[in-house]
Write an enzyme that holds these catalytic residues in place. Structure first.
Site, PDB file in Angstrom:
ATOM      1  N   GLY A 173      68.444 114.852  31.049  1.00 44.61           N
ATOM      2  CA  GLY A 173      67.353 114.427  31.934  1.00 44.61           C
ATOM      3  C   GLY A 173      67.421 115.074  33.300  1.00 44.61           C
TER       4      GLY A 173
ATOM      5  N   ASP B   7      65.216 115.309  23.018  1.00 44.23           N
ATOM      6  CA  ASP B   7      65.118 113.871  23.269  1.00 44.23           C
ATOM      7  C   ASP B   7      66.480 113.262  22.962  1.00 44.23           C
ATOM      8  OD1 ASP B   7      64.740 111.134  23.106  1.00 44.23           O
ATOM      9  OD2 ASP B   7      62.911 111.246  21.905  1.00 44.23           O
ATOM     10  N   VAL B   8      67.147 112.741  23.995  1.00 42.17           N
ATOM     11  CA  VAL B   8      68.521 112.253  23.801  1.00 42.17           C
ATOM     12  C   VAL B   8      68.607 111.026  22.892  1.00 42.17           C
ATOM     13  CG1 VAL B   8      69.412 113.181  25.979  1.00 42.17           C
ATOM     14  CG2 VAL B   8      68.493 110.844  25.929  1.00 42.17           C
TER      15      VAL B   8
ATOM     16  N   TYR C 209      65.390  97.476  31.169  1.00 43.86           N
ATOM     17  CA  TYR C 209      66.152  98.429  31.976  1.00 43.86           C
ATOM     18  C   TYR C 209      67.509  97.837  32.372  1.00 43.86           C
ATOM     19  CZ  TYR C 209      67.064 101.797  35.757  1.00 43.86           C
ATOM     20  OH  TYR C 209      67.623 102.757  36.570  1.00 43.86           O
ATOM     21  N   VAL C 210      67.482  96.589  32.844  1.00 44.99           N
ATOM     22  CA  VAL C 210      68.725  95.917  33.247  1.00 44.99           C
ATOM     23  C   VAL C 210      69.662  95.795  32.047  1.00 44.99           C
ATOM     24  CG1 VAL C 210      69.694  93.717  34.044  1.00 44.99           C
ATOM     25  CG2 VAL C 210      67.703  94.706  35.211  1.00 44.99           C
ATOM     26  N   ALA C 211      69.109  95.423  30.893  1.00 49.38           N
ATOM     27  CA  ALA C 211      69.939  95.294  29.689  1.00 49.38           C
ATOM     28  C   ALA C 211      70.562  96.646  29.336  1.00 49.38           C
ATOM     29  CB  ALA C 211      69.090  94.778  28.527  1.00 49.38           C
TER      30      ALA C 211
ATOM     31  N   LYS D 275      71.160  99.226  31.337  1.00 47.07           N
ATOM     32  CA  LYS D 275      72.118  99.708  32.342  1.00 47.07           C
ATOM     33  C   LYS D 275      73.383  98.847  32.367  1.00 47.07           C
ATOM     34  CE  LYS D 275      69.776 103.258  33.772  1.00 47.07           C
ATOM     35  NZ  LYS D 275      70.273 104.623  33.546  1.00 47.07           N
TER      36      LYS D 275
ATOM     37  N   ILE E  49      66.948 105.141  44.877  1.00 43.71           N
ATOM     38  CA  ILE E  49      66.967 106.562  45.243  1.00 43.71           C
ATOM     39  C   ILE E  49      65.528 107.097  45.192  1.00 43.71           C
ATOM     40  CG2 ILE E  49      67.964 108.824  44.667  1.00 43.71           C
ATOM     41  CD1 ILE E  49      70.121 106.687  45.323  1.00 43.71           C
TER      42      ILE E  49
HETATM   43  P1  NAD Z   1      63.360 110.480  36.971  1.00 39.67           P
HETATM   44  O1  NAD Z   1      62.344 109.719  36.209  1.00 39.67           O
HETATM   45  O2  NAD Z   1      62.946 111.232  38.163  1.00 39.67           O
HETATM   46  O3  NAD Z   1      64.146 111.475  35.998  1.00 39.67           O
HETATM   47  C1  NAD Z   1      64.520 111.106  34.708  1.00 39.67           C
HETATM   48  C2  NAD Z   1      64.524 112.344  33.846  1.00 39.67           C
HETATM   49  O4  NAD Z   1      64.924 111.968  32.512  1.00 39.67           O
HETATM   50  C3  NAD Z   1      63.132 112.968  33.721  1.00 39.67           C
HETATM   51  O5  NAD Z   1      63.202 114.341  33.987  1.00 39.67           O
HETATM   52  C4  NAD Z   1      62.726 112.681  32.296  1.00 39.67           C
HETATM   53  O6  NAD Z   1      61.846 113.637  31.724  1.00 39.67           O
HETATM   54  C5  NAD Z   1      64.089 112.654  31.603  1.00 39.67           C
HETATM   55  N1  NAD Z   1      64.048 111.954  30.324  1.00 39.67           N
HETATM   56  C6  NAD Z   1      63.413 110.796  30.041  1.00 39.67           C
HETATM   57  N2  NAD Z   1      63.572 110.481  28.752  1.00 39.67           N
HETATM   58  C7  NAD Z   1      64.316 111.467  28.210  1.00 39.67           C
HETATM   59  C8  NAD Z   1      64.813 111.697  26.904  1.00 39.67           C
HETATM   60  N3  NAD Z   1      64.552 110.851  25.910  1.00 39.67           N
HETATM   61  N4  NAD Z   1      65.576 112.807  26.681  1.00 39.67           N
HETATM   62  C9  NAD Z   1      65.830 113.671  27.694  1.00 39.67           C
HETATM   63  N5  NAD Z   1      65.373 113.497  28.937  1.00 39.67           N
HETATM   64  C10 NAD Z   1      64.628 112.412  29.197  1.00 39.67           C
HETATM   65  O7  NAD Z   1      64.469 109.408  37.314  1.00 39.67           O
HETATM   66  P2  NAD Z   1      65.724 109.447  38.319  1.00 39.67           P
HETATM   67  O8  NAD Z   1      65.416 108.494  39.403  1.00 39.67           O
HETATM   68  O9  NAD Z   1      66.117 110.837  38.627  1.00 39.67           O
HETATM   69  O10 NAD Z   1      66.805 108.751  37.397  1.00 39.67           O
HETATM   70  C11 NAD Z   1      67.885 109.449  36.788  1.00 39.67           C
HETATM   71  C12 NAD Z   1      68.864 108.413  36.255  1.00 39.67           C
HETATM   72  O11 NAD Z   1      69.322 107.620  37.355  1.00 39.67           O
HETATM   73  C13 NAD Z   1      68.230 107.432  35.272  1.00 39.67           C
HETATM   74  O12 NAD Z   1      69.160 107.109  34.266  1.00 39.67           O
HETATM   75  C14 NAD Z   1      67.943 106.232  36.130  1.00 39.67           C
HETATM   76  O13 NAD Z   1      67.900 105.042  35.382  1.00 39.67           O
HETATM   77  C15 NAD Z   1      69.122 106.267  37.076  1.00 39.67           C
HETATM   78  N6  NAD Z   1      68.897 105.531  38.315  1.00 39.67           N
HETATM   79  C16 NAD Z   1      67.862 105.859  39.159  1.00 39.67           C
HETATM   80  C17 NAD Z   1      67.700 105.126  40.328  1.00 39.67           C
HETATM   81  C18 NAD Z   1      66.605 105.428  41.320  1.00 39.67           C
HETATM   82  O14 NAD Z   1      66.413 104.614  42.245  1.00 39.67           O
HETATM   83  N7  NAD Z   1      65.885 106.523  41.201  1.00 39.67           N
HETATM   84  C19 NAD Z   1      68.553 104.069  40.631  1.00 39.67           C
HETATM   85  C20 NAD Z   1      69.567 103.761  39.738  1.00 39.67           C
HETATM   86  C21 NAD Z   1      69.741 104.512  38.595  1.00 39.67           C
END
Ligand code: NAD
Length: 248
Positions: free
Chosen positions: A10, A60-61, A153-155, A157, A186
């Site tokens: 991702g 797709d992971v 989402y919480v479940a 994470k 973030i």
């Molecule tokens: P984002 O949505 O900007 O990026 C997520 C990326 O994952 C995207 O590029 C998307 O295309 C890709 N993706 C989605 N499903 C996919 C799949 N099945 N296979 C491959 N790629 C896939 O989100 P982000 O904010 O950069 O988040 C990145 C990670 O950090 C996530 O796991 C998110 O839960 C976690 N996170 C984000 C925040 C925040 O505030 N942004 C906070 C805590 C945790």
């Protein structure tokens, strides 16, 4: 990190992309994975323009065959994977009473099963090669904090923190360390719709002692540390990166 083979799922945008760029700057050979071909390509191009080495693989992971095909491609090209960052994630919103079953399944499949599939596939190769490092991007939502209207989402994470611990326990015998990084709020696409909500923003700011939201770059330092030998006696742990956020 020089010449390390690093797979970041991702990583076409957001936090994953920031991590990929940083690994590229440090001389790693970066594999940008994403389900979105355009962002995957753009991110790997950006790494190369900055003088780094990168390829992109669309997969797709949550799909076992896709993960195995991606891994096969990496092994064909580089022969090994030193670092796996399970970062791909989705975050649908909605109350439990109205949530669609599809949204629940998709969230658990990408955020949790995806980390399992990648860790299993890459973990087998890491075992054969004598070691490696895995970092799972969880969330403060997966710790005590939780997050309103994000039950799936919480479940996912929370599950990822538990999976991290058990993966670390099992993989320690193979010289593979596994840790979780739990970002707070973030500034990425994932949070863009929330950041337009002024009441929500005000509430968040009150809860963050550093009084600002995080940038994707705020997460990379800890990830790099956890992937380096500087953290060689640390495994099975989860660390918050959240500006000191307290939940009320
Ligand atoms: P984002 O949505 O900007 O990026 C997520 C990326 O994952 C995207 O590029 C998307 O295309 C890709 N993706 C989605 N499903 C996919 C799949 N099945 N296979 C491959 N790629 C896939 O989100 P982000 O904010 O950069 O988040 C990145 C990670 O950090 C996530 O796991 C998110 O839960 C976690 N996170 C984000 C925040 C925040 O505030 N942004 C906070 C805590 C945790």
């Amino acid at each position: 990190m020089k010449d390390k083979i690093v797979l970041i799922t991702g990583s076409g945008r957001g936090i994953g992309k920031a991590i990929a760029l940083r690994f590229g700057q440090l001389g790693a050979k970066v594999i940008v994975n994403d389900i979105n071909p355009d962002t995957a390509e753009a991110a790997s191009t950006e790494i190369k323009k900055a003088g780094g080495e990168a390829i992109n693989i669309v997969a797709d992971v949550s799909n076992k065959l896709a993960v195995q095909t991606m891994h096969y491609e990496i092994i064909e090209k580089f022969g090994r994977v030193d670092v796996l960052i399970n970062n791909a994630g989705v975050e649908p919103t909605g109350s439990i009473l109205t949530m669609d079953e599809w949204a629940w399944d998709r969230t658990l499949n990408v955020n949790l099963k995806g980390a399992f599939l990648c860790s299993q596939t890459v973990g087998r190769a890491m075992k054969e090669q004598g070691g490696g490092v895995i970092v799972n991007i969880s969330s403060i939502a997966g710790r005590a904090a939780g997050l309103r209207d994000r039950a799936a989402y919480v479940a996912s994470k929370t599950g990822l923190v538990g999976f991290t611990r058990e993966c670390a326990r099992e993989f320690a015998a193979y010289n593979i360390r596994v840790n979780a990084v739990c970002p707070g709020v973030i500034i990425t696409e994932m949070t863009s719709h929330l950041r337009q909500n002024e009441t929500q923003m005000k509430k968040w700011m009150e809860d963050i002692p550093q009084a600002r939201l995080g940038e994707p770059d705020d997460v990379t330092g800890l990830v790099i540390f956890l992937c380096s030998d500087e953290s060689k006696y640390i495994t099975g742990q989860a660390f918050n990166v959240d500006g000191g956020k307290v939940m009320s």
